[in-house]
Write a protein that holds these residues in place. Structure first.
Motif, short mmCIF file in Angstrom:
data_model
loop_
_atom_site.label_atom_id
_atom_site.label_comp_id
_atom_site.label_asym_id
_atom_site.label_seq_id
_atom_site.Cartn_x
_atom_site.Cartn_y
_atom_site.Cartn_z
N GLU A 56 0.75 -1.25 -0.01
CA GLU A 56 -0.03 -0.16 -0.01
C GLU A 56 0.87 1.23 -0.09
O GLU A 56 0.57 2.15 0.55
CB GLU A 56 -1.16 0.03 1.05
CG GLU A 56 -1.92 -1.32 1.35
CD GLU A 56 -2.90 -1.39 2.18
OE1 GLU A 56 -3.18 -0.37 2.90
OE2 GLU A 56 -3.92 -2.13 2.05
N TYR A 57 1.97 1.32 -0.72
CA TYR A 57 2.87 2.38 -0.66
C TYR A 57 2.65 3.28 -2.14
O TYR A 57 2.77 4.41 -2.24
CB TYR A 57 4.50 2.08 -0.83
CG TYR A 57 4.92 1.47 0.68
CD1 TYR A 57 4.11 1.85 1.77
CD2 TYR A 57 6.13 0.93 0.74
CE1 TYR A 57 4.65 1.28 2.93
CE2 TYR A 57 6.69 0.43 1.93
CZ TYR A 57 5.85 0.66 3.13
OH TYR A 57 6.37 0.25 4.25
N VAL A 75 1.88 7.79 -5.26
CA VAL A 75 2.39 7.14 -4.04
C VAL A 75 1.34 7.62 -2.95
O VAL A 75 0.69 8.49 -3.24
CB VAL A 75 3.88 8.04 -3.62
CG1 VAL A 75 3.90 9.46 -3.33
CG2 VAL A 75 4.41 7.41 -2.33
N THR A 76 1.11 6.94 -2.02
CA THR A 76 -0.02 7.01 -1.16
C THR A 76 0.69 7.45 0.01
O THR A 76 1.83 7.73 0.17
CB THR A 76 -0.59 5.69 -0.70
OG1 THR A 76 0.69 4.92 -0.23
CG2 THR A 76 -1.26 4.87 -1.58
N PRO A 77 -0.28 8.36 1.07
CA PRO A 77 0.31 8.87 2.34
C PRO A 77 1.35 8.01 2.94
O PRO A 77 2.26 8.50 3.54
CB PRO A 77 -1.00 9.49 3.03
CG PRO A 77 -1.79 9.46 1.87
CD PRO A 77 -1.55 8.47 0.85
N LEU A 78 1.01 6.40 2.99
CA LEU A 78 1.70 5.63 3.81
C LEU A 78 3.08 5.64 3.03
O LEU A 78 3.97 5.29 3.80
CB LEU A 78 0.93 3.98 3.84
CG LEU A 78 1.85 3.11 4.51
CD1 LEU A 78 1.88 3.29 6.15
CD2 LEU A 78 0.81 1.80 4.45
N GLY A 79 2.91 5.39 1.70
CA GLY A 79 4.20 5.09 1.10
C GLY A 79 5.11 6.45 1.09
O GLY A 79 6.53 6.37 1.59
N LYS A 80 4.56 7.70 1.36
CA LYS A 80 5.35 8.76 1.48
C LYS A 80 6.08 8.74 2.95
O LYS A 80 7.37 9.38 2.86
CB LYS A 80 4.40 9.92 1.39
CG LYS A 80 4.21 10.59 0.04
CD LYS A 80 3.66 11.88 0.11
CE LYS A 80 3.16 12.17 -1.34
NZ LYS A 80 2.59 13.68 -1.56
N SER A 81 5.32 8.50 3.85
CA SER A 81 5.90 8.33 5.22
C SER A 81 7.12 7.38 5.37
O SER A 81 7.98 7.48 5.99
CB SER A 81 4.64 8.01 6.17
OG SER A 81 5.12 7.68 7.52
N ALA A 82 6.64 6.25 4.81
CA ALA A 82 7.78 4.96 4.84
C ALA A 82 9.06 5.47 4.05
O ALA A 82 10.05 5.08 4.70
CB ALA A 82 7.30 3.94 4.12
N PHE A 83 8.92 6.11 2.85
CA PHE A 83 10.00 6.38 2.37
C PHE A 83 10.77 7.37 2.84
O PHE A 83 12.12 7.42 2.81
CB PHE A 83 9.59 6.93 0.85
CG PHE A 83 10.67 6.87 -0.23
CD1 PHE A 83 11.31 5.80 -0.66
CD2 PHE A 83 11.29 8.12 -0.70
CE1 PHE A 83 12.40 5.68 -1.57
CE2 PHE A 83 12.31 8.11 -1.57
CZ PHE A 83 12.92 6.96 -2.03
N LYS A 84 10.14 8.57 3.40
CA LYS A 84 10.83 9.54 4.16
C LYS A 84 11.61 9.12 5.18
O LYS A 84 12.75 9.37 5.35
CB LYS A 84 9.87 10.69 4.80
CG LYS A 84 9.38 11.47 3.49
CD LYS A 84 8.47 12.57 3.89
CE LYS A 84 7.97 13.46 3.02
NZ LYS A 84 6.96 14.47 3.21
N THR A 85 10.94 8.28 5.95
CA THR A 85 11.62 7.40 7.25
C THR A 85 12.86 6.40 6.78
O THR A 85 13.95 6.55 7.44
CB THR A 85 10.69 6.46 7.96
OG1 THR A 85 9.65 7.07 8.41
CG2 THR A 85 11.20 5.71 8.95
N HIS A 86 12.80 5.74 5.66
CA HIS A 86 13.86 5.19 4.98
C HIS A 86 15.06 5.97 4.46
O HIS A 86 16.07 5.86 4.99
CB HIS A 86 13.36 4.31 4.03
CG HIS A 86 14.75 3.71 3.14
ND1 HIS A 86 14.97 2.56 3.55
CD2 HIS A 86 14.93 3.88 1.83
CE1 HIS A 86 15.66 1.97 2.72
NE2 HIS A 86 15.88 2.80 1.73
N ILE A 87 14.83 7.18 4.01
CA ILE A 87 15.87 8.03 3.54
C ILE A 87 16.44 8.79 4.92
O ILE A 87 17.85 8.78 4.91
CB ILE A 87 15.38 9.22 2.53
CG1 ILE A 87 14.70 8.71 1.18
CG2 ILE A 87 16.41 10.35 2.33
CD1 ILE A 87 15.67 7.90 0.60
#
Length: 97
Positions: A56-57, A75-87
């Motif tokens: 669901e990213y 990109v979904t809001p969940l995907g944005k959050s997960a990617f920002k956390t990863h970066i």
């Protein structure tokens, strides 16, 4: 707490990392655009977008433009959050070494 705790395994592959990077700076991208920018094969790109969709990213929209099928991704809001956390985790890792 380990400095690699927030590194997301789903973004380990360069194609998935590329898909997310493109979608973070664009409202959407279609299959053809992603394929050209990433130099991926149809099957390879399809499997990686499916993995991101399952998490669901990304959101997948299928439509017709004229008579041609078109698949576009955003990109979904969940995907944005997960990617920002990863970066952010990668940046912390780089600055720690």
């Amino acid at each position: 707490m380990s400095i690699i705790n927030n590194i997301n395994k789903l973004f380990d592959h360069r194609i998935r990392l590329g898909i997310m990077s493109i979608l973070m700076v664009n409202e959407y991208a279609d299959f053809k655009m992603l394929k050209e920018l990433l130099g991926a094969t149809d099957g390879n790109l399809a499997s990686h977008t499916k993995a991101l969709e399952k998490a669901e990213y990304i959101l997948v929209e299928k439509q017709f433009i004229g008579r041609k099928p078109n698949t576009r991704y955003s990109v979904t809001p969940l995907g944005k959050s997960a990617f920002k956390t990863h970066i952010e985790a990668l940046e912390k890792l780089i600055h720690k070494t």
